[in-house]
Write a protein that holds these residues in place. Structure first.
Motif, PDB file in Angstrom:
ATOM      1  N   LEU A  39       0.976  -1.123   0.150  1.00 26.56           N
ATOM      2  CA  LEU A  39       0.081  -0.108   0.074  1.00 26.56           C
ATOM      3  C   LEU A  39       0.922   1.387   0.144  1.00 26.56           C
ATOM      4  CD1 LEU A  39      -2.545  -1.047   2.527  1.00 26.56           C
ATOM      5  CD2 LEU A  39      -2.813  -1.016  -0.037  1.00 26.56           C
ATOM      6  N   ARG A  63      -5.297  11.398  -0.529  1.00 32.69           N
ATOM      7  CA  ARG A  63      -5.288  10.004  -0.784  1.00 32.69           C
ATOM      8  C   ARG A  63      -4.406   9.719  -1.738  1.00 32.69           C
ATOM      9  NH1 ARG A  63     -11.104   8.474  -3.592  1.00 32.69           N
ATOM     10  NH2 ARG A  63     -11.093  10.418  -5.020  1.00 32.69           N
ATOM     11  N   ARG A 111      -3.437   6.103  -4.541  1.00 33.43           N
ATOM     12  CA  ARG A 111      -3.815   4.828  -5.037  1.00 33.43           C
ATOM     13  C   ARG A 111      -2.707   4.463  -5.818  1.00 33.43           C
ATOM     14  NH1 ARG A 111      -7.862   7.964  -5.197  1.00 33.43           N
ATOM     15  NH2 ARG A 111      -7.522   8.210  -7.611  1.00 33.43           N
ATOM     16  N   SER A 112      -2.839   3.186  -6.145  1.00 31.67           N
ATOM     17  CA  SER A 112      -1.613   2.535  -6.962  1.00 31.67           C
ATOM     18  C   SER A 112      -1.998   1.269  -7.983  1.00 31.67           C
ATOM     19  CB  SER A 112      -0.377   1.958  -6.186  1.00 31.67           C
ATOM     20  OG  SER A 112      -0.814   0.843  -5.459  1.00 31.67           O
ATOM     21  N   LYS A 113      -1.525   1.384  -8.998  1.00 30.80           N
ATOM     22  CA  LYS A 113      -1.869   0.429 -10.000  1.00 30.80           C
ATOM     23  C   LYS A 113      -0.493   0.035 -10.664  1.00 30.80           C
ATOM     24  CE  LYS A 113      -4.583  -0.273 -14.150  1.00 30.80           C
ATOM     25  NZ  LYS A 113      -5.813   0.325 -15.234  1.00 30.80           N
ATOM     26  N   CYS A 117      -6.068   5.143 -12.208  1.00 33.19           N
ATOM     27  CA  CYS A 117      -5.417   4.189 -11.203  1.00 33.19           C
ATOM     28  C   CYS A 117      -6.660   3.106 -10.642  1.00 33.19           C
ATOM     29  CB  CYS A 117      -4.965   4.732  -9.774  1.00 33.19           C
ATOM     30  SG  CYS A 117      -3.408   5.562 -10.350  1.00 33.19           S
ATOM     31  N   GLU A 118      -7.736   3.291 -11.126  1.00 29.43           N
ATOM     32  CA  GLU A 118      -8.710   2.351 -11.156  1.00 29.43           C
ATOM     33  C   GLU A 118      -8.547   0.954 -11.770  1.00 29.43           C
ATOM     34  OE1 GLU A 118     -11.013   2.206  -8.872  1.00 29.43           O
ATOM     35  OE2 GLU A 118     -10.688   4.203  -8.320  1.00 29.43           O
TER      36      GLU A 118
END
Length: 465
Positions: A221, A231, A233-235, A463-464
């Motif tokens: 994470l 926030r 997020r990663s992908k 990133c979704e």
């Protein structure tokens, strides 16, 4: 030497050996009865990883170099922390642990066949085995951690696939091209690319490691140490890059390279800019509206207030953009500051127009006052002949008209009506600006919130999954 001397020396040596054996027998404990577990432990304790490194000779070649098969290298990031995001230099800094895993039978086959132990290689001995030549294409500056020792280790297992596991702690400063058109309500996607430098995809292939939950090697994470972002997020994704080389004979050779991409998406928290930069500019804009309630005759007050608010708004707008680079396009913050500064400039320009109307009214009132004074003087003076009146008319005076009481009265009413119209026009302009300017600002704020703050906006999130 006589025979007696030689005999005494032999006896002395025998006595010394006897005492040495006696003393050693008193300190030597009886060895325990060997068992299966003890036998394996003794075998493992006799084995050293230094023996493997000494016998290993494949440092300069990849594991499947002789067979011609490509080597698979699995990559993963864990303990990712975003340390800094610099909009001025278009870069970001992360600290993470890079995990690599691959198979090297030349190294694994040197381990004991019945061993279930995972052996570790540390320090400079890591450079004596083969390592993938990975690099980061977007890297601008980087370093691996050395406190309290070099933070890297290689673990080898004979039966655990893939077999060789490499961990290193890195700090990477990488380029990140940012789109700041929605600043400070923007979201940025910064990429961390991993590729091979000298091995093509036919020799070495890169994959993201999709490890089971009980493995320590997996995509971790993302943690934030930046209060400006709310926030992260990663992908993880994969791609292939083709490079073409041309020889002198116009022959082209194509090489493909695997590229792994870790995208980190950051959502900016614009509360700081709303409370500090945008609110201050809004207050200055509202302060400039006091000009619309001041009397047009109060020239020093209206000029001082207008100039002060304009200078304060321009200074505040220039300091609000000090963290941004020189862009060829306007940001959302630029649009807000531009509108609020123009609101203050409009109040100053509006007074210039009102001052012109009030000045014309003042001039007509002065003419009316002069006409009344002249009428009073002529009423008190003796009656003059027409010649004198003609001389006055020739000198620019309206004595011929003044000789007619009805004409003088008409000029008086005309001047009064004209001065009154200009006075009322100046007041109507002020009254109209008191309502129009706040309504325009409210309409702008609603449109601004709808467009830039995410209300009604449906942007695709890269990133979704």
């Amino acid at each position: 030497m006589s025979f007696d001397q030689l005999l005494r020396q032999v006896l002395a040596v025998n006595l010394l050996q006897f005492f040495a054996v006696g003393i050693g027998g008193q300190n030597t404990a009886k060895p325990p009865t060997p068992t299966l577990g003890a036998s394996n432990s003794s075998i493992h304790s006799a084995f050293s990883i230094d023996d493997v490194i000494a016998r290993y000779s494949g440092q300069s070649t990849r594991p499947n170099e002789k067979t011609g098969q490509p080597d698979d290298v699995f990559c993963a990031f864990k303990e990712i922390n975003v340390d800094a995001v610099d909009e001025t230099n278009m870069e970001f800094t992360i600290t993470a642990t890079l995990e690599l895993a691959w198979s090297d039978l030349r190294l694994q086959s040197l381990l004991p066949a019945d061993s279930q132990t995972i052996y570790s290689i540390r320090g400079n001995d890591i450079d004596r085995i083969w390592l993938p030549d990975l690099y980061f294409p977007l890297l601008k500056a980087g370093d691996f951690h050395k406190i309290t020792s070099v933070n890297r280790v290689v673990r080898i297992a004979r039966d655990l696939l893939p077999g060789v596991f490499y961990s290193i702690r890195l700090t990477l400063t990488q380029s990140c091209i940012m789109d700041l058109s929605s600043f400070p309500f923007d979201s940025q996607k910064c990429d961390t690319l991993i590729s091979t430098f000298s091995y093509s995809s036919t020799e070495l292939r890169l994959y993201w490691l999709d490890a089971p939950p009980d493995w320590s090697i997996r995509l971790g994470l993302v943690k934030l140490s930046q209060p400006r972002f709310s926030r992260a997020r990663s992908k993880a994704s994969e791609a292939t890059v083709w490079k073409t080389y041309q020889t002198r004979d116009s022959e082209q050779f194509n090489f493909s390279f695997n590229v792994l991409n870790l995208s980190i998406c950051l959502q900016r928290d614009g509360g700081h800019y709303v409370l500090n930069e945008m609110t201050i500019s809004f207050v200055l804009s509202c302060l400039s509206w006091l000009n619309y309630w001041l009397d047009p005759e109060q020239t020093p007050a209206r000029i001082s207030l207008g100039i002060t608010t304009v200078l304060a708004a321009i200074t505040q707008s220039s300091t609000a953009k000090r963290r941004l680079p020189e862009l060829s396009y306007n940001t959302a913050l630029d649009i807000w500051l531009l509108v609020t500064v123009n609101m203050t400039i409009i109040s100053l320009a509006e007074y210039g127009f009102v001052h012109i109307l009030a000045g014309r009214a003042k001039k007509l009132e002065d003419n009316l006052e002069w006409l009344l004074e002249d009428k009073q003087q002529r009423a008190a003076a003796p009656r003059q002949h027409a010649e004198t009146s003609f001389v006055f008319h020739r000198n620019g005076r309206t004595s011929l008209k003044a000789s007619n009481p009805m004409a003088s009265t008409d000029d008086e009413h005309r001047l009064r009506r004209a001065a009154h119209r200009y006075r009322q026009a100046a007041k109507r302009v002020d009254c109209a600006m008191r309502i129009t300017v706040p309504l325009l600002l409210i309409l702008f704020m609603v449109t601004y919130a709808f467009v830039f703050s995410g209300i009604g906006r449906n942007d695709s999130d890269d990133c979704e999954p």
